[in-house]
Scaffold this motif. Structure first.
Motif, PDB file in Angstrom:
ATOM      1  N   MET A  91       0.840  -1.197   0.000  1.00 37.67           N
ATOM      2  CA  MET A  91       0.000   0.000   0.000  1.00 37.67           C
ATOM      3  C   MET A  91       0.880   1.255   0.000  1.00 37.67           C
ATOM      4  SD  MET A  91      -2.676   1.113   2.980  1.00 37.67           S
ATOM      5  CE  MET A  91      -1.282   1.580   4.043  1.00 37.67           C
ATOM      6  N   LEU A  92       1.888   1.271   0.851  1.00 35.74           N
ATOM      7  CA  LEU A  92       2.809   2.402   0.902  1.00 35.74           C
ATOM      8  C   LEU A  92       3.616   2.512  -0.391  1.00 35.74           C
ATOM      9  CD1 LEU A  92       4.080   2.011   4.566  1.00 35.74           C
ATOM     10  CD2 LEU A  92       2.698   3.900   3.680  1.00 35.74           C
ATOM     11  N   GLN A  93       3.961   1.381  -0.946  1.00 38.01           N
ATOM     12  CA  GLN A  93       4.693   1.347  -2.212  1.00 38.01           C
ATOM     13  C   GLN A  93       3.950   2.125  -3.285  1.00 38.01           C
ATOM     14  OE1 GLN A  93       6.150  -2.623  -3.758  1.00 38.01           O
ATOM     15  NE2 GLN A  93       4.342  -2.363  -5.053  1.00 38.01           N
ATOM     16  N   TRP A  94       2.619   1.912  -3.380  1.00 38.16           N
ATOM     17  CA  TRP A  94       1.815   2.613  -4.378  1.00 38.16           C
ATOM     18  C   TRP A  94       1.665   4.088  -4.040  1.00 38.16           C
ATOM     19  CZ3 TRP A  94       1.202   1.011  -9.028  1.00 38.16           C
ATOM     20  CH2 TRP A  94       1.169  -0.355  -9.319  1.00 38.16           C
ATOM     21  N   GLN A  95       1.625   4.420  -2.756  1.00 39.22           N
ATOM     22  CA  GLN A  95       1.543   5.832  -2.391  1.00 39.22           C
ATOM     23  C   GLN A  95       2.837   6.573  -2.750  1.00 39.22           C
ATOM     24  OE1 GLN A  95      -0.051   5.162   1.832  1.00 39.22           O
ATOM     25  NE2 GLN A  95      -1.152   7.001   1.186  1.00 39.22           N
ATOM     26  N   TYR A 100       5.991  10.114  -6.581  1.00 31.78           N
ATOM     27  CA  TYR A 100       7.267  10.246  -7.274  1.00 31.78           C
ATOM     28  C   TYR A 100       7.195   9.996  -8.774  1.00 31.78           C
ATOM     29  CZ  TYR A 100       9.775  10.750  -2.867  1.00 31.78           C
ATOM     30  OH  TYR A 100      10.233  11.222  -1.647  1.00 31.78           O
ATOM     31  N   SER A 101       6.275   9.139  -9.218  1.00 30.45           N
ATOM     32  CA  SER A 101       6.230   8.766 -10.631  1.00 30.45           C
ATOM     33  C   SER A 101       4.954   9.197 -11.343  1.00 30.45           C
ATOM     34  CB  SER A 101       6.372   7.235 -10.772  1.00 30.45           C
ATOM     35  OG  SER A 101       7.594   6.794 -10.242  1.00 30.45           O
ATOM     36  N   HIS A 102       3.843   9.235 -10.631  1.00 26.54           N
ATOM     37  CA  HIS A 102       2.535   9.494 -11.233  1.00 26.54           C
ATOM     38  C   HIS A 102       2.155  10.973 -11.148  1.00 26.54           C
ATOM     39  CE1 HIS A 102      -1.929   9.534 -11.233  1.00 26.54           C
ATOM     40  NE2 HIS A 102      -1.873   8.417 -11.928  1.00 26.54           N
ATOM     41  N   PRO A 148      -8.121  -6.643  -8.852  1.00 29.02           N
ATOM     42  CA  PRO A 148      -9.152  -5.604  -8.961  1.00 29.02           C
ATOM     43  C   PRO A 148      -8.739  -4.267  -8.363  1.00 29.02           C
ATOM     44  CG  PRO A 148      -9.758  -7.220  -7.284  1.00 29.02           C
ATOM     45  CD  PRO A 148      -8.567  -7.770  -7.997  1.00 29.02           C
ATOM     46  N   PHE A 149      -7.875  -4.291  -7.364  1.00 30.82           N
ATOM     47  CA  PHE A 149      -7.374  -3.061  -6.755  1.00 30.82           C
ATOM     48  C   PHE A 149      -5.847  -3.108  -6.738  1.00 30.82           C
ATOM     49  CE2 PHE A 149     -11.646  -3.662  -4.957  1.00 30.82           C
ATOM     50  CZ  PHE A 149     -12.231  -2.476  -5.397  1.00 30.82           C
ATOM     51  N   LEU A 150      -5.222  -2.027  -6.383  1.00 32.26           N
ATOM     52  CA  LEU A 150      -3.766  -1.967  -6.484  1.00 32.26           C
ATOM     53  C   LEU A 150      -3.068  -2.907  -5.513  1.00 32.26           C
ATOM     54  CD1 LEU A 150      -3.454   1.866  -7.053  1.00 32.26           C
ATOM     55  CD2 LEU A 150      -2.922   0.061  -8.704  1.00 32.26           C
ATOM     56  N   VAL A 151      -3.704  -3.171  -4.368  1.00 27.39           N
ATOM     57  CA  VAL A 151      -3.162  -4.159  -3.433  1.00 27.39           C
ATOM     58  C   VAL A 151      -4.124  -5.350  -3.421  1.00 27.39           C
ATOM     59  CG1 VAL A 151      -2.284  -4.583  -1.112  1.00 27.39           C
ATOM     60  CG2 VAL A 151      -2.118  -2.289  -2.090  1.00 27.39           C
ATOM     61  N   GLY A 152      -4.091  -6.103  -4.482  1.00 22.11           N
ATOM     62  CA  GLY A 152      -4.885  -7.319  -4.582  1.00 22.11           C
ATOM     63  C   GLY A 152      -6.378  -7.087  -4.539  1.00 22.11           C
ATOM     64  N   GLU A 153      -7.026  -7.789  -3.604  1.00 21.25           N
ATOM     65  CA  GLU A 153      -8.481  -7.724  -3.471  1.00 21.25           C
ATOM     66  C   GLU A 153      -8.928  -6.577  -2.579  1.00 21.25           C
ATOM     67  OE1 GLU A 153     -10.517  -9.907  -5.066  1.00 21.25           O
ATOM     68  OE2 GLU A 153      -8.717 -10.778  -5.987  1.00 21.25           O
ATOM     69  N   SER A 156      -8.057   0.207  -0.794  1.00 20.16           N
ATOM     70  CA  SER A 156      -7.305   0.867   0.282  1.00 20.16           C
ATOM     71  C   SER A 156      -6.968   2.300  -0.097  1.00 20.16           C
ATOM     72  CB  SER A 156      -6.012   0.097   0.562  1.00 20.16           C
ATOM     73  OG  SER A 156      -5.078   0.289  -0.497  1.00 20.16           O
ATOM     74  N   ILE A 157      -6.260   2.965   0.800  1.00 20.19           N
ATOM     75  CA  ILE A 157      -5.852   4.332   0.518  1.00 20.19           C
ATOM     76  C   ILE A 157      -4.850   4.398  -0.633  1.00 20.19           C
ATOM     77  CG2 ILE A 157      -6.402   5.270   2.789  1.00 20.19           C
ATOM     78  CD1 ILE A 157      -3.467   5.029   3.532  1.00 20.19           C
ATOM     79  N   ALA A 158      -4.263   3.271  -1.015  1.00 21.08           N
ATOM     80  CA  ALA A 158      -3.435   3.253  -2.222  1.00 21.08           C
ATOM     81  C   ALA A 158      -4.292   3.587  -3.435  1.00 21.08           C
ATOM     82  CB  ALA A 158      -2.775   1.887  -2.393  1.00 21.08           C
ATOM     83  N   ASP A 159      -5.493   3.017  -3.492  1.00 25.73           N
ATOM     84  CA  ASP A 159      -6.408   3.295  -4.601  1.00 25.73           C
ATOM     85  C   ASP A 159      -6.904   4.730  -4.555  1.00 25.73           C
ATOM     86  OD1 ASP A 159      -6.786   0.458  -5.787  1.00 25.73           O
ATOM     87  OD2 ASP A 159      -7.178   0.174  -3.652  1.00 25.73           O
TER      88      ASP A 159
END
Length: 200
Positions: A91-95, A100-102, A148-153, A156-159
């Motif tokens: 989750m933190l990885q996507w944040q 930094y990238s998006h 279906p979501f950025l952290v599997g099923e 989360s706040i990553a999405d």
């Protein structure tokens, strides 16, 4: 009562608005006009010395800033904050990816087109941002083709973090029709109970 200092058209501020809506929580919105320098006033800099929105002011007057940090604070103790170590790290990885990238590509391209009207002197920068933005979207598409979501099923706040600027990427000239998995993900988020649009 929490106070949110922000701009309704800002994706970073929208993250906080969406989080509050999903939680069914109340707050006071304090509009800040970034184009007229309101983030550079003495009063605002006392809340966030970095001079950026959003800012979350707590009941005791403490102020929190940086949108993803605020998301982590608000989501504490809810299903939106994943607690299993591996999932929380993802989750933190996507944040971090978002910041930094998006966001530096997609949000800035949107700012140049949507806020500034695509001035001639920033066209070359705009083209470079498109290359970087499409690279970030491809990373998301690769993941969302599998889950279906950025952290599997798990929604989360990553999405929430990545939804904010992805769903308005077209305002920065990005064509999302070439990313069907992202488009399906956007619709899954819009179907979440408590969802609210950027300008709703």
């Amino acid at each position: 009562m929490y106070k949110v200092y922000g701009d309704y058209n800002s994706g970073n501020c929208y993250k906080i608005k969406l989080m509050f809506s999903l939680l069914g929580a109340t707050y006071e919105w304090v509009p800040v006009d970034i184009l007229n320098g309101e983030t550079e006033t003495v009063a605002f800099l006392a809340k966030n010395p970095n001079g950026k929105i959003p800012v979350l002011e707590l009941e005791d007057g403490t102020c929190l800033w940086e949108s993803n940090a605020i998301l982590n604070f608000l989501a504490e103790g809810t299903p939106y904050l994943l607690t299993e170590p591996r999932l929380r790290t993802q989750m933190l990885q996507w944040q971090f990816f978002e910041q930094y990238s998006h966001e530096p590509a997609i949000a800035v391209a949107r700012f140049i087109e949507f806020y500034l009207g695509l001035p001639q002197e920033r066209l070359e920068e705009y083209r470079v941002l498109h290359k970087r933005g499409y690279k970030a979207l491809k990373v998301m598409e690769h993941q969302l083709m599998r889950t279906p979501f950025l952290v599997g099923e798990h929604f989360s706040i990553a999405d929430i973090a990545l939804y904010a600027y992805t769903h308005v990427a077209h305002q920065g000239g990005f064509d999302l029709t070439q990313f069907p998995a992202i488009e399906q993900w956007l619709e899954r988020i819009r179907q979440q109970p408590g969802y609210v649009g950027m300008l709703d």
